[in-house]
Motif scaffolding. Structure first.
Motif, PDB file in Angstrom:
ATOM      1  N   ASN B  40      57.930  -0.962  68.145  1.00 29.18           N
ATOM      2  CA  ASN B  40      58.555  -1.306  69.417  1.00 29.18           C
ATOM      3  C   ASN B  40      59.111  -2.730  69.438  1.00 29.18           C
ATOM      4  OD1 ASN B  40      58.165   1.189  70.608  1.00 29.18           O
ATOM      5  ND2 ASN B  40      56.071   0.661  71.207  1.00 29.18           N
ATOM      6  N   GLN B  42      61.652  -5.440  69.148  1.00 31.30           N
ATOM      7  CA  GLN B  42      63.122  -5.450  69.143  1.00 31.30           C
ATOM      8  C   GLN B  42      63.632  -6.722  68.484  1.00 31.30           C
ATOM      9  OE1 GLN B  42      64.559  -4.794  73.112  1.00 31.30           O
ATOM     10  NE2 GLN B  42      63.201  -3.023  73.426  1.00 31.30           N
ATOM     11  N   GLU B  43      64.657  -6.561  67.678  1.00 33.71           N
ATOM     12  CA  GLU B  43      65.274  -7.716  66.993  1.00 33.71           C
ATOM     13  C   GLU B  43      66.771  -7.549  67.172  1.00 33.71           C
ATOM     14  OE1 GLU B  43      65.578 -11.003  65.724  1.00 33.71           O
ATOM     15  OE2 GLU B  43      63.564 -10.396  65.048  1.00 33.71           O
ATOM     16  N   MET B  44      67.334  -8.250  68.188  1.00 32.46           N
ATOM     17  CA  MET B  44      68.716  -7.980  68.583  1.00 32.46           C
ATOM     18  C   MET B  44      69.717  -8.208  67.456  1.00 32.46           C
ATOM     19  SD  MET B  44      68.959  -6.533  71.253  1.00 32.46           S
ATOM     20  CE  MET B  44      67.756  -5.992  72.420  1.00 32.46           C
ATOM     21  N   ARG B  47      70.491  -5.037  65.354  1.00 36.36           N
ATOM     22  CA  ARG B  47      70.938  -3.818  66.021  1.00 36.36           C
ATOM     23  C   ARG B  47      71.787  -2.967  65.085  1.00 36.36           C
ATOM     24  NH1 ARG B  47      74.158  -4.497  71.117  1.00 36.36           N
ATOM     25  NH2 ARG B  47      74.015  -2.234  71.057  1.00 36.36           N
ATOM     26  N   CYS B  59      67.894   0.184  61.279  1.00 40.27           N
ATOM     27  CA  CYS B  59      67.365  -0.162  62.596  1.00 40.27           C
ATOM     28  C   CYS B  59      68.139   0.592  63.670  1.00 40.27           C
ATOM     29  CB  CYS B  59      67.481  -1.668  62.846  1.00 40.27           C
ATOM     30  SG  CYS B  59      66.324  -2.607  61.846  1.00 40.27           S
ATOM     31  N   ASP B  60      67.503   0.739  64.843  1.00 38.74           N
ATOM     32  CA  ASP B  60      68.177   1.491  65.907  1.00 38.74           C
ATOM     33  C   ASP B  60      68.971   0.559  66.813  1.00 38.74           C
ATOM     34  OD1 ASP B  60      66.365   0.256  67.513  1.00 38.74           O
ATOM     35  OD2 ASP B  60      65.401   2.104  68.226  1.00 38.74           O
ATOM     36  N   ASP B  61      69.440   1.110  67.928  1.00 36.25           N
ATOM     37  CA  ASP B  61      70.340   0.346  68.790  1.00 36.25           C
ATOM     38  C   ASP B  61      69.644  -0.804  69.524  1.00 36.25           C
ATOM     39  OD1 ASP B  61      68.898   2.313  69.948  1.00 36.25           O
ATOM     40  OD2 ASP B  61      70.428   2.901  71.395  1.00 36.25           O
ATOM     41  N   PHE B  62      68.327  -0.897  69.437  1.00 31.69           N
ATOM     42  CA  PHE B  62      67.622  -2.051  69.997  1.00 31.69           C
ATOM     43  C   PHE B  62      67.098  -2.953  68.877  1.00 31.69           C
ATOM     44  CE2 PHE B  62      67.356   0.881  73.559  1.00 31.69           C
ATOM     45  CZ  PHE B  62      67.684   0.042  74.621  1.00 31.69           C
ATOM     46  N   ARG B  64      65.106  -1.946  66.475  1.00 35.97           N
ATOM     47  CA  ARG B  64      63.727  -1.596  66.104  1.00 35.97           C
ATOM     48  C   ARG B  64      63.744  -0.908  64.750  1.00 35.97           C
ATOM     49  NH1 ARG B  64      62.455   1.174  71.871  1.00 35.97           N
ATOM     50  NH2 ARG B  64      64.393   2.165  71.240  1.00 35.97           N
ATOM     51  N   PRO B 222      59.923   3.777  75.965  1.00 37.97           N
ATOM     52  CA  PRO B 222      60.095   3.343  74.583  1.00 37.97           C
ATOM     53  C   PRO B 222      59.219   4.072  73.565  1.00 37.97           C
ATOM     54  CG  PRO B 222      58.657   1.826  75.717  1.00 37.97           C
ATOM     55  CD  PRO B 222      59.050   2.868  76.719  1.00 37.97           C
ATOM     56  N   ALA B 232      68.969   9.004  71.200  1.00 34.19           N
ATOM     57  CA  ALA B 232      69.591   7.676  71.165  1.00 34.19           C
ATOM     58  C   ALA B 232      70.657   7.628  70.073  1.00 34.19           C
ATOM     59  CB  ALA B 232      68.539   6.605  70.925  1.00 34.19           C
TER      60      ALA B 232
END
Lengths: 331, 276
Positions: B40, B42-44, B47, B59-62, B64, B222, B232
């Motif tokens: 969970n 998040q590392e912007m 993205r 990594c996903d759109d957040f 993660r 989440p 997502a």
């Protein structure tokens, strides 16, 4: 009271359909068995012999609505008067039963030993070890060699004869006074058949267990029973001692049955003797004597009036007008 | 039973399917201990970053870590599968066994089952979820309601056949009670089709959980589940194939392996395929 072990009086058994119509499978059956006696019932398929056997245990009522008349007196008590739920105490304990098809009479996914142990523990509260020992001795008693090694085998590892022996061992577990054997040797070959018959005879003489032996095989019945009842279409048409059945049957139906046994000796016959016609369905029972339409010696009276069970001599009885006329060739 | 087990082990489908499934289960069980990245976190800056040594699944759109999320999703999906299978098995066995011995109960229970089975499974699950609200427990309850009727039907139909076997009459003759006959003698004879059906229910439950989560009715973000990662991912499918590929591969692998194992088990337990 009655001194017989099992005394069946004027028993009528009917299947009751969903629409309330009754279909009579057994009519006015009278039969008695004394302690330690082997009594036979023979007849063609569909004559009601198995229905009668299962009715003594009141097995049919679990699946089917039944109507009974008359009495089935066992040891002075009318079994038909008992509530069905308490029949469990009689089954296996006072009266045991073995069936025609030993191949499917054992639970295929349980070891043979476990099933005999279960039968032992069904009637008496005994510990596991004691039950196991008793099961072993029962298996040995019925002639399973090396019972300890075979204890944990599954029924599929056993032959037909051995499975029937296991069934008998399970039947013996409750020390019954009466064993109902419903065609116990029909599915077995002749050598195995003889062994099972010897075993039953031996258990009868050593344990004093009475046997009600049901079969369509005249040879088997006469070899093991003391008295034989011949059934036709739900009625007993002849009661005779076993030796007499082959030599001096008085009812034309019994005579026909015996005549239709293929001869083992002498010249080969091309056509076997048979009884003309077929057994009519229960929905179309002829009036008068039930056998009259197939009987070569039937006359007007036979077709109109039902004969009673005449006494042929001191112990033999026959349901045929010919007896009254003194014309049957048995007397 | 031992012989059946050996026969099952000789069946290729059962062994391959079973091994793949065990591997997935093992990953779900010990994965988070080995791959200790927080699913969970998040590392912007990361993205939708493509798979790399630091983030093997991307990594996903957040931002993660997708591997961590797929592993956690496996816990949810398989957990739901196990729970649904257990509930369905227990209920199906009890309902099927009672139905075979009580005619009136049989009519009532089987009409209820017919009613439930006449509604398409996913539709029924969606309706139930809409009624109860989205949560893991509600997913389990809804899917158990959906899959119990078929299990009960299979147990009942087999039990009806076994009930007519002569050995049941032989037991009655020995004075065995109905409860004893049903639970000690009929139920063990029902095991083969029952186990096979249980593997299929497991596979279908995994699939349906993913479908519900995909539709937003199952596991809510989440919290990760294969279904909601896919959900997502579908918006960014063209830019980030890994968002779709890895959860979809996980769903396919687990459902396929369970079906393979179930088919193999059926062949092994079916007496008709005994000698070949």
């Amino acid at each position: 009271m009655s001194e017989h072990l099992l005394d069946v009086r004027d028993l009528c058994i009917s299947f009751v359909g969903r629409d309330g119509n009754a279909l009579e499978a057994v009519n006015k059956l009278n039969l008695h068995i004394d302690a330690g006696e082997i009594v036979g019932v023979v007849g063609e398929s569909g004559c009601g012999k198995s229905v009668f056997a299962q009715s003594v245990m009141r097995l049919l009522e679990h699946e089917q609505k039944m109507a009974y008349e008359g009495q089935i007196v066992f040891d002075g008590e009318d079994l038909l008067a008992r509530p069905l739920k308490t029949m469990r105490k009689v089954r296996g304990c006072d009266i045991a039963m073995i069936f025609q098809d030993p191949l499917s009479s054992l639970n295929p996914v349980m070891t043979v030993g476990a099933q005999v142990v279960e039968a032992v523990r069904a009637h008496r509260k005994v510990g596991r070890r004691e039950a196991r020992n008793e099961a072993l001795s029962l298996l040995e008693r019925v002639g399973i060699r090396d019972a300890a090694a075979r204890f944990d085998m599954y029924p599929s590892d056993f032959s037909g004869g051995m499975r029937q022996r296991v069934m008998i061992a399970m039947a013996l577990a409750g020390h019954p006074r009466l064993l109902i054997a419903d065609e116990p040797t029909t599915a077995l070959d002749t050598t195995t058949q003889k062994q099972i018959l010897d075993l039953l005879r031996d258990l009868n003489s050593s344990e004093g267990m009475a046997v009600l032996f049901i079969s369509h095989d005249l040879g088997v019945v006469t070899s093991i029973c003391s008295r034989v009842h011949v059934m036709y279409l739900g009625q007993i048409v002849e009661e005779i001692d076993a030796c007499g059945l082959m030599e001096r049957p008085s009812h034309p139906y019994a005579q026909g049955l015996i005549a239709s046994i293929p001869p083992l000796e002498g010249e080969r016959v091309d056509t076997l003797a048979d009884i003309p016609g077929t057994v009519p369905p229960l929905t179309a029972i002829p009036c008068g004597c039930r056998f009259a339409p197939r009987c070569a010696r039937a006359d007007e009276r036979c077709r109109a009036q039902e004969p009673p069970l005449f006494a042929v001599n001191a112990c033999d009885r026959s349901k045929c007008w010919l007896v009254e006329k003194g014309e049957c060739h048995g007397c | 039973m031992m012989a059946n087990f050996k026969k099952a082990l000789a069946n290729k489908g059962f062994v391959v399917g079973g091994c793949i499934f065990l591997a997935i289960a093992l990953i779900a069980l010990v994965g988070p201990l080995v791959w200790t990245v927080n699913p969970n976190a998040q590392e912007m800056t990361l993205r939708l970053s493509a798979p790399s040594p630091a983030h093997p699944f991307g990594c996903d759109d957040f931002g993660r870590d997708l591997l961590a999320r797929v592993i956690v999703g496996a816990r949810v999906s398989l957990g739901v599968g196990i729970a649904v299978t257990l509930a369905t098995s227990a209920l199906g066995l009890v309902i099927g066994a009672y139905a075979c011995y009580n005619e009136r109960l049989d009519h009532i229970l089987m009409r209820i089952c017919d009613g439930l089975m006449s509604i398409p499974g996913v539709l029924l699950a969606i309706a139930l979820m809409a009624m109860m609200g989205a949560s893991v427990w509600n997913v389990i309850i809804a899917l158990s309601i959906v899959y119990t009727p078929s299990m009960a039907r299979i147990v009942r139909s087999r039990a009806m056949v076994v009930k007519e076997e002569p050995f049941v009459e032989a037991l009655r003759v020995q004075g065995a009670s109905t409860a004893r006959i049903v639970w000690l003698h009929i139920v063990p004879n029902v095991m083969a089709p029952f186990l096979v059906q249980a593997t299929f229910v497991f596979a279908e439950a995994v699939l349906s959980e993913a479908a519900l989560s995909f539709l937003g009715l199952g596991i809510k973000a989440p919290d990760a589940s294969w279904g909601n990662i896919l959900q997502a991912g579908k918006n960014v499918m063209r830019k980030a194939w890994w968002m779709i590929f890895f959860p979809a591969a996980a769903i396919i692998a687990s459902v396929l392996s369970l079906n393979l194992a179930g088919d193999g088990l059926r062949d092994a337990l079916d007496p008709k395929t005994k000698e070949d």
